[in-house]
Design a protein around this motif. Structure first.
Motif, PDB file in Angstrom:
ATOM      1  N   VAL A  37       0.844  -1.203   0.000  1.00  0.00           N
ATOM      2  CA  VAL A  37       0.000   0.000   0.000  1.00  0.00           C
ATOM      3  C   VAL A  37       0.877   1.250   0.000  1.00  0.00           C
ATOM      4  N   LYS A  38       1.938   1.226   0.806  1.00  0.00           N
ATOM      5  CA  LYS A  38       2.878   2.358   0.855  1.00  0.00           C
ATOM      6  C   LYS A  38       3.493   2.595  -0.518  1.00  0.00           C
ATOM      7  N   GLU A  39       3.858   1.508  -1.183  1.00  0.00           N
ATOM      8  CA  GLU A  39       4.446   1.601  -2.525  1.00  0.00           C
ATOM      9  C   GLU A  39       3.458   2.219  -3.517  1.00  0.00           C
ATOM     10  N   ILE A  40       2.191   1.850  -3.400  1.00  0.00           N
ATOM     11  CA  ILE A  40       1.173   2.387  -4.306  1.00  0.00           C
ATOM     12  C   ILE A  40       1.025   3.900  -4.099  1.00  0.00           C
ATOM     13  N   LEU A  41       0.943   4.330  -2.839  1.00  0.00           N
ATOM     14  CA  LEU A  41       0.759   5.764  -2.565  1.00  0.00           C
ATOM     15  C   LEU A  41       1.969   6.592  -2.990  1.00  0.00           C
ATOM     16  N   THR A  42       3.170   6.044  -2.774  1.00  0.00           N
ATOM     17  CA  THR A  42       4.368   6.832  -3.080  1.00  0.00           C
ATOM     18  C   THR A  42       4.814   6.711  -4.534  1.00  0.00           C
ATOM     19  N   LYS A  43       4.576   5.570  -5.167  1.00  0.00           N
ATOM     20  CA  LYS A  43       5.038   5.376  -6.548  1.00  0.00           C
ATOM     21  C   LYS A  43       3.950   5.699  -7.572  1.00  0.00           C
ATOM     22  N   LYS A  44       2.754   5.117  -7.395  1.00  0.00           N
ATOM     23  CA  LYS A  44       1.701   5.335  -8.386  1.00  0.00           C
ATOM     24  C   LYS A  44       1.207   6.784  -8.367  1.00  0.00           C
ATOM     25  N   TYR A  45       0.959   7.303  -7.160  1.00  0.00           N
ATOM     26  CA  TYR A  45       0.420   8.657  -7.045  1.00  0.00           C
ATOM     27  C   TYR A  45       1.508   9.712  -6.879  1.00  0.00           C
ATOM     28  N   ASN A  46       2.757   9.285  -6.752  1.00  0.00           N
ATOM     29  CA  ASN A  46       3.899  10.195  -6.606  1.00  0.00           C
ATOM     30  C   ASN A  46       3.764  11.135  -5.412  1.00  0.00           C
ATOM     31  N   TYR A  47       3.253  10.620  -4.300  1.00  0.00           N
ATOM     32  CA  TYR A  47       3.173  11.412  -3.085  1.00  0.00           C
ATOM     33  C   TYR A  47       4.508  11.301  -2.349  1.00  0.00           C
ATOM     34  N   VAL A  48       4.833  12.336  -1.601  1.00  0.00           N
ATOM     35  CA  VAL A  48       6.092  12.375  -0.856  1.00  0.00           C
ATOM     36  C   VAL A  48       5.846  11.830   0.551  1.00  0.00           C
ATOM     37  N   GLU A  49       6.607  10.803   0.924  1.00  0.00           N
ATOM     38  CA  GLU A  49       6.410  10.200   2.241  1.00  0.00           C
ATOM     39  C   GLU A  49       6.948  11.118   3.335  1.00  0.00           C
ATOM     40  N   ASN A  50       6.165  11.260   4.396  1.00  0.00           N
ATOM     41  CA  ASN A  50       6.542  12.070   5.557  1.00  0.00           C
ATOM     42  C   ASN A  50       6.886  11.107   6.699  1.00  0.00           C
ATOM     43  N   TYR A  51       8.099  11.253   7.244  1.00  0.00           N
ATOM     44  CA  TYR A  51       8.583  10.317   8.258  1.00  0.00           C
ATOM     45  C   TYR A  51       8.448  10.857   9.683  1.00  0.00           C
ATOM     46  N   ALA A  52       7.755  11.964   9.895  1.00  0.00           N
ATOM     47  CA  ALA A  52       7.693  12.606  11.212  1.00  0.00           C
ATOM     48  C   ALA A  52       7.120  11.675  12.280  1.00  0.00           C
ATOM     49  N   LEU A  53       6.087  10.919  11.933  1.00  0.00           N
ATOM     50  CA  LEU A  53       5.462  10.002  12.896  1.00  0.00           C
ATOM     51  C   LEU A  53       6.453   8.938  13.352  1.00  0.00           C
ATOM     52  N   LEU A  54       7.167   8.371  12.402  1.00  0.00           N
ATOM     53  CA  LEU A  54       8.169   7.351  12.708  1.00  0.00           C
ATOM     54  C   LEU A  54       9.370   7.943  13.425  1.00  0.00           C
ATOM     55  N   ASP A  55       9.753   9.149  13.047  1.00  0.00           N
ATOM     56  CA  ASP A  55      10.909   9.801  13.665  1.00  0.00           C
ATOM     57  C   ASP A  55      10.688  10.045  15.154  1.00  0.00           C
ATOM     58  N   GLU A 109      -0.065   7.168  16.792  1.00  0.00           N
ATOM     59  CA  GLU A 109       0.158   6.407  15.557  1.00  0.00           C
ATOM     60  C   GLU A 109      -1.100   5.661  15.135  1.00  0.00           C
ATOM     61  N   LYS A 110      -1.765   5.026  16.045  1.00  0.00           N
ATOM     62  CA  LYS A 110      -3.031   4.314  15.793  1.00  0.00           C
ATOM     63  C   LYS A 110      -2.962   3.386  14.578  1.00  0.00           C
ATOM     64  N   GLY A 111      -1.874   2.671  14.434  1.00  0.00           N
ATOM     65  CA  GLY A 111      -1.757   1.722  13.325  1.00  0.00           C
ATOM     66  C   GLY A 111      -1.369   2.358  12.001  1.00  0.00           C
ATOM     67  N   ILE A 112      -1.074   3.650  11.995  1.00  0.00           N
ATOM     68  CA  ILE A 112      -0.690   4.339  10.755  1.00  0.00           C
ATOM     69  C   ILE A 112       0.690   3.861  10.323  1.00  0.00           C
ATOM     70  N   PHE A 113       0.794   3.383   9.112  1.00  0.00           N
ATOM     71  CA  PHE A 113       2.084   2.888   8.619  1.00  0.00           C
ATOM     72  C   PHE A 113       2.672   3.760   7.517  1.00  0.00           C
ATOM     73  N   VAL A 114       1.900   4.681   6.985  1.00  0.00           N
ATOM     74  CA  VAL A 114       2.456   5.611   5.998  1.00  0.00           C
ATOM     75  C   VAL A 114       1.701   6.939   6.060  1.00  0.00           C
ATOM     76  N   VAL A 115       2.477   8.013   6.011  1.00  0.00           N
ATOM     77  CA  VAL A 115       1.932   9.365   5.879  1.00  0.00           C
ATOM     78  C   VAL A 115       2.566   9.940   4.615  1.00  0.00           C
ATOM     79  N   ALA A 116       1.719  10.341   3.662  1.00  0.00           N
ATOM     80  CA  ALA A 116       2.222  10.834   2.374  1.00  0.00           C
ATOM     81  C   ALA A 116       1.617  12.201   2.085  1.00  0.00           C
ATOM     82  N   ILE A 117       2.438  13.085   1.559  1.00  0.00           N
ATOM     83  CA  ILE A 117       2.007  14.461   1.252  1.00  0.00           C
ATOM     84  C   ILE A 117       1.740  14.593  -0.246  1.00  0.00           C
ATOM     85  N   GLN A 118       0.545  15.077  -0.564  1.00  0.00           N
ATOM     86  CA  GLN A 118       0.196  15.372  -1.956  1.00  0.00           C
ATOM     87  C   GLN A 118       0.365  16.875  -2.164  1.00  0.00           C
TER      88      GLN A 118
END
Length: 199
Positions: A37-55, A109-118
Motif C-alpha cells: 500500500v505504501k508503494e502504491i501511494l508513493t510510486k503510483k500517485y507520486n506522493y512524498v512520504e513524511n517520516y515525522a510520525l516514525l521519527d 500512531e493508531k496503526g498508521i504505517f504511511v503518511v504521504a504528502i500530496q
C-alpha cells in the motif's frame, strides 16, 4: 537440489518485484500488504512520504537506549552499591519513556504505517496529507485498511475503509499480488478524491 530450486524461484520473484511470504504468519502478511500500500501511494500517485510520525517513535526509543547506556557505563565505572542512585534514576526515566512510547503508539500512531504528502504541482492549493492504517487480528484473515486525507489549511479530514480477506491479495503460494491490492487502494483513493470535489 530442492534448495537450489527454491533459491532460483525466490530470485525470479525478486526480479519480477514479487514478494513471497509465509501466508500463515499474520504479522508477515500484514507487513507485506502495508508495504505494498505504501508503494502504491508513493510510486503510483507520486506522493512524498513524511517520516515525522516514525521519527518521533525512533527519538523516544533512542533516548531510552541512551539512558540505558548511561546506567550501564555508570555501573561499570562505579560498581554497585556506589551507582545505586544513578541506576534508580535511569531505570525510572526508562520506564517513563516506555510508558510514553506505549501511549504514543496507541493514541497518536493508531496503526498508521504511511503518511504521504500530496503537493499541488502549481503551488496554489494547500498540501493534502494522506494516511493509511491497517489492522489484522491474530488468527484472522480479514485485512482492515483505512485511508484518510486531511486538508492542511482547513484541517478537514475525510476517511474511508475496506475490510477484505487477505486471500484477495495473496495467492496460494504466499505471493502478494500488488495489482489486486492496487485496485482496492485506487478505489478508496478515488472515493476520497470524489468526496472532496463534491464539497
Amino acid at each position: 537440489m530442492v534448495e537450489m530450486k527454491d533459491q532460483k524461484e525466490k530470485r525470479e520473484q525478486k526480479d519480477k518485484g514479487m514478494v513471497k511470504i509465509n501466508k500463515w504468519d499474520g504479522a508477515a502478511v500484514k507487513n507485506a500488504l502495508d508495504d505494498a500500500v505504501k508503494e502504491i501511494l508513493t510510486k503510483k500517485y507520486n506522493y512524498v512520504e513524511n517520516y515525522a510520525l516514525l521519527d518521533m517513535r525512533l527519538a523516544i526509543c533512542g533516548i531510552a537506549v541512551g539512558i540505558s547506556s548511561i546506567a550501564l557505563l555508570w555501573d561499570f565505572l562505579y560498581p554497585f552499591p556506589a551507582s545505586r542512585h544513578v541506576l534508580v534514576i535511569c531505570v525510572t526515566i526508562y520506564f517513563v519513556l516506555m510508558a510514553l512510547l506505549n501511549l504514543y503508539t496507541t493514541y497518536k500512531e493508531k496503526g498508521i504505517f504511511v503518511v504521504a504528502i500530496q503537493r499541488d504541482p502549481a503551488g496554489f492549493d494547500p498540501d493534502l496529507v494522506w494516511e493509511a492504517s491497517s489492522y489484522l487480528q491474530k488468527y484472522d484473515d480479514k485485512y482492515y485498511l483505512i485511508l484518510s486525507v486531511k486538508n492542511e489549511t482547513t484541517g478537514a479530514i475525510n476517511e474511508t475503509s475496506v475490510l477484505k480477506s487477505v486471500a484477495n491479495f495473496v495467492d496460494v503460494n504466499g505471493v502478494v499480488i500488488p495489482e489486486l491490492l492496487e485496485i482496492t487502494v485506487a478505489g478508496l483513493h478515488d472515493s476520497l478524491t470524489n468526496l472532496r470535489k463534491d464539497k
